[in-house]
Scaffold this motif. Structure first.
Motif, PDB file in Angstrom:
ATOM      1  N   THR A  17       0.864  -1.170   0.000  1.00 46.09           N
ATOM      2  CA  THR A  17       0.000   0.000   0.000  1.00 46.09           C
ATOM      3  C   THR A  17       0.908   1.229   0.000  1.00 46.09           C
ATOM      4  OG1 THR A  17      -0.058   0.194   2.413  1.00 46.09           O
ATOM      5  CG2 THR A  17      -1.758  -1.214   1.373  1.00 46.09           C
ATOM      6  N   VAL A  18       0.339   2.370  -0.312  1.00 42.20           N
ATOM      7  CA  VAL A  18       1.127   3.598  -0.285  1.00 42.20           C
ATOM      8  C   VAL A  18       1.659   3.843   1.125  1.00 42.20           C
ATOM      9  CG1 VAL A  18       1.036   6.096  -0.620  1.00 42.20           C
ATOM     10  CG2 VAL A  18      -0.094   4.573  -2.250  1.00 42.20           C
ATOM     11  N   GLU A  19       0.858   3.545   2.120  1.00 45.56           N
ATOM     12  CA  GLU A  19       1.284   3.731   3.499  1.00 45.56           C
ATOM     13  C   GLU A  19       2.473   2.824   3.852  1.00 45.56           C
ATOM     14  OE1 GLU A  19      -1.826   3.356   2.454  1.00 45.56           O
ATOM     15  OE2 GLU A  19      -2.782   5.226   3.045  1.00 45.56           O
ATOM     16  N   GLU A  20       2.437   1.580   3.383  1.00 46.87           N
ATOM     17  CA  GLU A  20       3.549   0.661   3.635  1.00 46.87           C
ATOM     18  C   GLU A  20       4.817   1.129   2.926  1.00 46.87           C
ATOM     19  OE1 GLU A  20       1.093  -3.531   4.201  1.00 46.87           O
ATOM     20  OE2 GLU A  20       1.597  -2.845   2.180  1.00 46.87           O
ATOM     21  N   ALA A  21       4.677   1.613   1.697  1.00 47.13           N
ATOM     22  CA  ALA A  21       5.833   2.129   0.961  1.00 47.13           C
ATOM     23  C   ALA A  21       6.403   3.357   1.668  1.00 47.13           C
ATOM     24  CB  ALA A  21       5.443   2.471  -0.474  1.00 47.13           C
ATOM     25  N   ALA A  22       5.524   4.232   2.129  1.00 46.44           N
ATOM     26  CA  ALA A  22       5.970   5.426   2.856  1.00 46.44           C
ATOM     27  C   ALA A  22       6.718   5.036   4.124  1.00 46.44           C
ATOM     28  CB  ALA A  22       4.770   6.310   3.193  1.00 46.44           C
ATOM     29  N   ARG A  23       6.200   4.044   4.823  1.00 46.40           N
ATOM     30  CA  ARG A  23       6.852   3.582   6.054  1.00 46.40           C
ATOM     31  C   ARG A  23       8.242   3.041   5.749  1.00 46.40           C
ATOM     32  NH1 ARG A  23       3.452  -0.475   7.903  1.00 46.40           N
ATOM     33  NH2 ARG A  23       1.836   1.089   7.747  1.00 46.40           N
ATOM     34  N   ARG A  24       8.377   2.298   4.656  1.00 40.10           N
ATOM     35  CA  ARG A  24       9.702   1.764   4.294  1.00 40.10           C
ATOM     36  C   ARG A  24      10.685   2.875   3.953  1.00 40.10           C
ATOM     37  NH1 ARG A  24       9.264  -4.017   1.196  1.00 40.10           N
ATOM     38  NH2 ARG A  24       7.939  -4.975   2.760  1.00 40.10           N
ATOM     39  N   LEU A  25      10.180   3.935   3.339  1.00 41.50           N
ATOM     40  CA  LEU A  25      11.032   5.070   2.973  1.00 41.50           C
ATOM     41  C   LEU A  25      11.208   6.059   4.119  1.00 41.50           C
ATOM     42  CD1 LEU A  25       9.673   5.686  -0.623  1.00 41.50           C
ATOM     43  CD2 LEU A  25      11.964   4.869  -0.012  1.00 41.50           C
ATOM     44  N   ARG A  26      10.451   5.856   5.196  1.00 43.00           N
ATOM     45  CA  ARG A  26      10.476   6.752   6.357  1.00 43.00           C
ATOM     46  C   ARG A  26      10.076   8.169   5.952  1.00 43.00           C
ATOM     47  NH1 ARG A  26      10.719   2.287   8.673  1.00 43.00           N
ATOM     48  NH2 ARG A  26      12.322   1.746  10.149  1.00 43.00           N
ATOM     49  N   ILE A  27       9.031   8.254   5.119  1.00 41.62           N
ATOM     50  CA  ILE A  27       8.464   9.531   4.701  1.00 41.62           C
ATOM     51  C   ILE A  27       6.970   9.495   4.986  1.00 41.62           C
ATOM     52  CG2 ILE A  27      10.204   9.961   2.922  1.00 41.62           C
ATOM     53  CD1 ILE A  27       8.152   9.049   0.827  1.00 41.62           C
ATOM     54  N   GLY A  28       6.331  10.619   4.865  1.00 44.96           N
ATOM     55  CA  GLY A  28       4.900  10.690   5.096  1.00 44.96           C
ATOM     56  C   GLY A  28       4.110  10.193   3.899  1.00 44.96           C
ATOM     57  N   ARG A  29       2.849   9.887   4.157  1.00 43.73           N
ATOM     58  CA  ARG A  29       1.933   9.408   3.125  1.00 43.73           C
ATOM     59  C   ARG A  29       1.768  10.446   2.016  1.00 43.73           C
ATOM     60  NH1 ARG A  29      -3.565  10.064   2.628  1.00 43.73           N
ATOM     61  NH2 ARG A  29      -4.680   8.327   1.689  1.00 43.73           N
ATOM     62  N   THR A  30       1.647  11.724   2.371  1.00 50.21           N
ATOM     63  CA  THR A  30       1.469  12.786   1.389  1.00 50.21           C
ATOM     64  C   THR A  30       2.689  12.895   0.477  1.00 50.21           C
ATOM     65  OG1 THR A  30       0.049  13.977   2.923  1.00 50.21           O
ATOM     66  CG2 THR A  30       0.988  15.244   1.099  1.00 50.21           C
ATOM     67  N   LYS A  31       3.887  12.839   1.047  1.00 53.12           N
ATOM     68  CA  LYS A  31       5.114  12.890   0.248  1.00 53.12           C
ATOM     69  C   LYS A  31       5.203  11.673  -0.662  1.00 53.12           C
ATOM     70  CE  LYS A  31       9.163  14.277  -1.082  1.00 53.12           C
ATOM     71  NZ  LYS A  31       9.291  15.445  -1.952  1.00 53.12           N
ATOM     72  N   CYS A  32       4.785  10.520  -0.180  1.00 49.10           N
ATOM     73  CA  CYS A  32       4.805   9.303  -0.992  1.00 49.10           C
ATOM     74  C   CYS A  32       3.869   9.458  -2.189  1.00 49.10           C
ATOM     75  CB  CYS A  32       4.427   8.098  -0.130  1.00 49.10           C
ATOM     76  SG  CYS A  32       4.819   6.516  -0.892  1.00 49.10           S
ATOM     77  N   PHE A  33       2.666   9.986  -1.969  1.00 53.01           N
ATOM     78  CA  PHE A  33       1.756  10.234  -3.077  1.00 53.01           C
ATOM     79  C   PHE A  33       2.347  11.249  -4.057  1.00 53.01           C
ATOM     80  CE2 PHE A  33      -1.848   8.301  -0.699  1.00 53.01           C
ATOM     81  CZ  PHE A  33      -2.355   7.523  -1.726  1.00 53.01           C
ATOM     82  N   ALA A  34       3.073  12.241  -3.564  1.00 50.65           N
ATOM     83  CA  ALA A  34       3.713  13.225  -4.441  1.00 50.65           C
ATOM     84  C   ALA A  34       4.767  12.553  -5.315  1.00 50.65           C
ATOM     85  CB  ALA A  34       4.329  14.354  -3.617  1.00 50.65           C
ATOM     86  N   LEU A  35       5.554  11.645  -4.748  1.00 53.17           N
ATOM     87  CA  LEU A  35       6.565  10.913  -5.532  1.00 53.17           C
ATOM     88  C   LEU A  35       5.897  10.048  -6.593  1.00 53.17           C
ATOM     89  CD1 LEU A  35       9.023   9.817  -2.702  1.00 53.17           C
ATOM     90  CD2 LEU A  35       9.376  11.630  -4.402  1.00 53.17           C
TER      91      LEU A  35
END
Length: 71
Positions: A17-35
């Motif tokens: 999920t986007v949240e799991e990917a964000a957690r792996r990157l140690r970034i926020g959900r919003t930043k992950c969606f921006a990427l």
């Protein structure tokens, strides 16, 4: 039965999920969606869901590291 820590990686997952990917990157959900929106982080649609291939976070980091070394 003990539950694994929140950030424990399940190596059997193919899509995150986007949240799991964000957690792996140690970034926020919003930043992950921006990427994802800019194409820097690969993702796919599964029906109405957005999923990130499990190897995409590591590939993103590898590209960033290579770009910084080249600069």
């Amino acid at each position: 039965m003990d539950t694994p820590p929140v950030d424990a990686f399940d190596n059997t997952l193919v899509l995150l999920t986007v949240e799991e990917a964000a957690r792996r990157l140690r970034i926020g959900r919003t930043k992950c969606f921006a990427l994802i929106r800019t194409g820097e982080l690969e993702s796919i649609d599964v029906g109405r869901l957005r999923r990130v291939p499990a190897d995409a976070p590591a590939e993103y980091v590898a590209r960033r590291r290579a770009a910084q070394r080249a600069a």
